[in-house]
Enzyme design. Structure first.
Site, PDB file in Angstrom:
ATOM      1  N   GLU A   1       0.753  -1.139   0.023  1.00 46.48           N
ATOM      2  CA  GLU A   1       0.188   0.007  -0.060  1.00 46.48           C
ATOM      3  C   GLU A   1       0.891   1.398   0.083  1.00 46.48           C
ATOM      4  OE1 GLU A   1      -3.122   0.437  -0.584  1.00 46.48           O
ATOM      5  OE2 GLU A   1      -4.030  -1.383  -0.200  1.00 46.48           O
TER       6      GLU A   1
ATOM      7  N   SER B   1     -38.038 -29.227  47.574  1.00 44.80           N
ATOM      8  CA  SER B   1     -37.405 -29.765  48.618  1.00 44.80           C
ATOM      9  C   SER B   1     -35.727 -29.651  48.819  1.00 44.80           C
ATOM     10  CB  SER B   1     -37.346 -31.345  48.436  1.00 44.80           C
ATOM     11  OG  SER B   1     -38.703 -31.801  48.497  1.00 44.80           O
TER      12      SER B   1
END
Length: 674
Positions: A83, A336
């Protein structure tokens, strides 16, 4: 004369040049630079640093913070060679690159290569501007020059790595690497790096999942220009984006909402375990009725650190299961699962011992008459057996002596937040109170810790609040020892005695629970419907317990040993207990009838019955077997080992029926046959 005019001309040119330079500098310095500090996605990481969740920023974009040292140096080198070869030498604009691009465009009649530097691309990305018109290009040049004056090269390069688009809502090289390859950009292959270099130039036109040919060609061009002599193995292009990880969504949503400005959350969770348990929760509801959900919570009870939190099998509303509801924090009836704490507090208060005899017989407290799940009564048995069998009447008897308020205080001391409207009653012992799965895991974590619970937390470094002691060490061990003796579900027999656990089913089959622990960890499992509607046939022992033991198997290869008894623990048989502890009797027993006194359930005293060919059916409750039955003083049945019998009474008139149990306790009724 000529020299004089030449000198004036030179001075004029120098002045003009200086003015132009000053004007140019003022033009550049006057550039409105957009903010370079932008919002990045908040990240959630597990106890080992593994990524667990990424939160999007504006417009649903995923933009992950990245530093240069987090990116493969070869990728950086490839990017610069492709680039912007002179990135570290120019001041934002590369005149040679622009001249090359212009000459190629004139010669070819079309744009062959761009002249933009990385700094100009950063300028375009910061302003989200186009590249086609000359006004846009001029603006990029001006902004690039201004950026170079305010930032150093590494800062500009970091901005590019943060903003480069990689298709869809993915921005930045970290997000791009995770989206396309499922890994961090620090360990890219050459081919992967080349694709990530090529994509930002045309992120939608070169997406490998939509335009594989264009993506392959762009990757090849990058490699040819940057690696001409290298033989690069070109792997197959990715056919789809890898979804960003979203583990423990309920927990991470809540933690992020509590601190919305925070960028990184380091949790105590284990991503590997979380993944496995989310899959286990999904498997648990497969084949269940529509709308059934599941939740699993795992914690280290030694520290309180949460290791996994599954709020639902699927983080969606699909299947009617309301998957967005976090069922680890939903208030439900615990069934329970509260019984162990009733017994533990009773041990703590000296009301009972595991080997104390207690009577499982019909009982009523005003209009409240608790029943066992199967409708049967076992008579006298040890407290240990009563808890193992999860009988209902013994814990209610103990709660009557403890006081429901004391039980609620014990739950709060263990770190739970019970929800109850009005004053607590005896039904609390059987689940008549609202608790969450988190509450239950918190409470059960106290049992192997000698009755003192460590506060649960999920954020590393989170404040750990010290808890008051819930019960004594001896009481906590006694309860743990009983729970460890409960038979594991089918398929988990190898872990018998290694994991202490308790199951529970709430009233109306709305919730199925299983909570268990070993010497290091505690796990809670819940199944049911988030809207609280019943699930016919749901039982904690059948559904939740197997998932509990499977979760322990996913957690580790073998359970950690449970702690041994503290030295003050009283471990003796029933006969060796102090007299007041040998048989449980309420405080007012001295004013009441004897414990387990026989009761004639039918026929009632004074009943008038029609004669039948088979005789009179006699039904009894309580009493110590075997029983003796007398009619008008004469023995009719002896050695009776059940509580129902048909008496051979067919003659009209009055009869007196007497029942004597094995302890010599007697009861009688009188009836008349017509």
């Amino acid at each position: 004369m000529i020299r004089r005019f030449g000198l004036f001309a030179l001075v004029g040119l120098l002045g003009l040049g200086a003015g132009l330079r000053d004007g140019f500098d003022a033009w550049v310095d006057g550039t409105a630079v957009p903010p370079v500090l932008v919002e990045t996605s908040a990240e959630v990481r597990d106890r080992h640093g593994a990524l667990m969740r990424v939160f999007p920023v504006e417009d649903g974009r995923v933009r992950l913070a990245v530093a240069l040292n987090q990116v493969d140096p070869e990728f950086i080198s490839m990017l610069l060679r492709y680039e912007d070869k002179r990135f570290y030498r120019h001041s934002g604009v590369d005149p040679l690159a622009m001249l090359r691009a212009a000459s190629q465009a004139l010669w070819q009649g079309e744009i062959v290569s761009g002249g933009s530097t990385l700094t100009m691309q950063v300028a375009r990305l910061l302003e989200n501007s186009g590249t086609g018109r000359w006004q846009g290009k001029l603006r990029q040049i001006r902004l690039a020059l201004a950026l170079e004056r305010q930032l150093d090269k590494d800062q500009i390069l970091s901005l590019y790595l943060l903003h480069a688009p990689y298709g869809g809502a993915v921005e930045g090289v970290r997000a791009g690497s995770l989206a396309w390859f499922g890994k961090e950009p620090a360990r890219l292959t050459m081919a992967e790096a080349a694709l990530l270099v090529a994509l930002p130039q045309a992120p939608e036109a070169r997406r490998p999942d939509r335009h594989p040919a264009r993506a392959a060609a762009a990757r090849t061009r990058v490699l040819q220009r940057t690696q001409p002599a290298a033989g690069v193995h070109l792997l197959k292009l990715p056919s789809k984006m890898v979804p960003f990880v979203r583990l423990a969504p309920h927990l991470t949503d809540r933690i992020a909402a509590e601190d919305p400005l925070r960028q990184r959350f380091d949790l105590t969770l284990d991503a590997r375990l979380q993944t496995q348990l989310e899959a286990l929760a999904g498997h648990a509801v497969r084949g269940q009725p529509r709308g059934v959900s599941a939740a699993i919570l795992v914690a280290d009870h030694r520290t309180g650190a949460i290791l996994a939190s599954v709020g639902s099998p699927r983080y969606s509303a699909g299947g009617g299961a309301a998957g967005f509801v976090d069922m680890t924090r939903a208030i439900r009836s615990p069934g329970s699962t509260l019984k162990p704490f009733v017994y533990g507090l009773a041990f703590d208060q000296g009301l009972a011992h595991p080997d104390t005899l207690i009577n499982d017989a019909p009982v009523a407290f005003g209009r409240y008459a608790p029943q066992n799940f199967d409708g049967q009564f076992r008579g006298e048995l040890t407290v240990r057996e009563a808890l193992q069998l999860s009988l209902n009447i013994p814990p209610v008897l103990l709660t009557q002596e403890l006081g429901a308020a004391r039980l609620m205080a014990g739950l709060r001391a263990g770190g739970a937040v019970p929800h109850l409207q009005g004053k607590p009653g005896l039904a609390v012992a059987l689940g008549g109170v609202g608790l969450t799965l988190t509450d239950l895991v918190q409470l059960y974590g106290a049992l192997p810790q000698g009755g003192r619970a460590a506060q649960l937390y999920a954020l590393q470094g989170g404040a750990q609040q010290s808890q008051r002691r819930m019960m004594t060490r001896a009481a906590a061990w006694q309860v743990s020892h009983i729970l460890a003796s409960i038979t594991p579900p089918n398929g988990a027999a190898a872990r018998a005695g290694q994991i202490a656990y308790k199951t529970g089913t709430s009233y109306g089959h709305r919730d199925a629970w299983a909570i268990g622990f070993d010497g290091a960890h505690v796990i809670g499992v819940w199944l049911g419907r988030p809207d609280g509607t019943p699930v016919p046939g749901v039982f904690g022992g059948d559904l939740a317990a197997p998932i509990l033991f499977e979760a322990f198997g996913r957690l580790k290869a073998a359970p950690d040993p449970l702690p041994g008894p503290p030295p003050e623990t009283l471990i003796v048989s029933t006969a060796s207990l102090p007299a007041p502890l040998q048989r449980f009797r309420p405080r007012d027993a001295v004013f009441a009838g004897a414990a387990n006194y026989p009761v004639v359930a039918f026929p009632p005293d004074g009943a008038v019955l029609q004669r039948g060919l088979d005789g009179v059916s006699l039904k009894l409750r309580a009493g110590v077997l075997p029983l003796t039955i007398l009619v008008d003083g004469a023995p009719i049945v002896t050695g009776l080992h059940r509580r129902d019998v048909v008496l051979p009474l067919t003659s009209p008139g009055f009869s007196r029926i007497s029942v004597i149990d094995a302890m010599g306790q007697a009861v009688q009724v009188q009836i008349r046959l017509d």
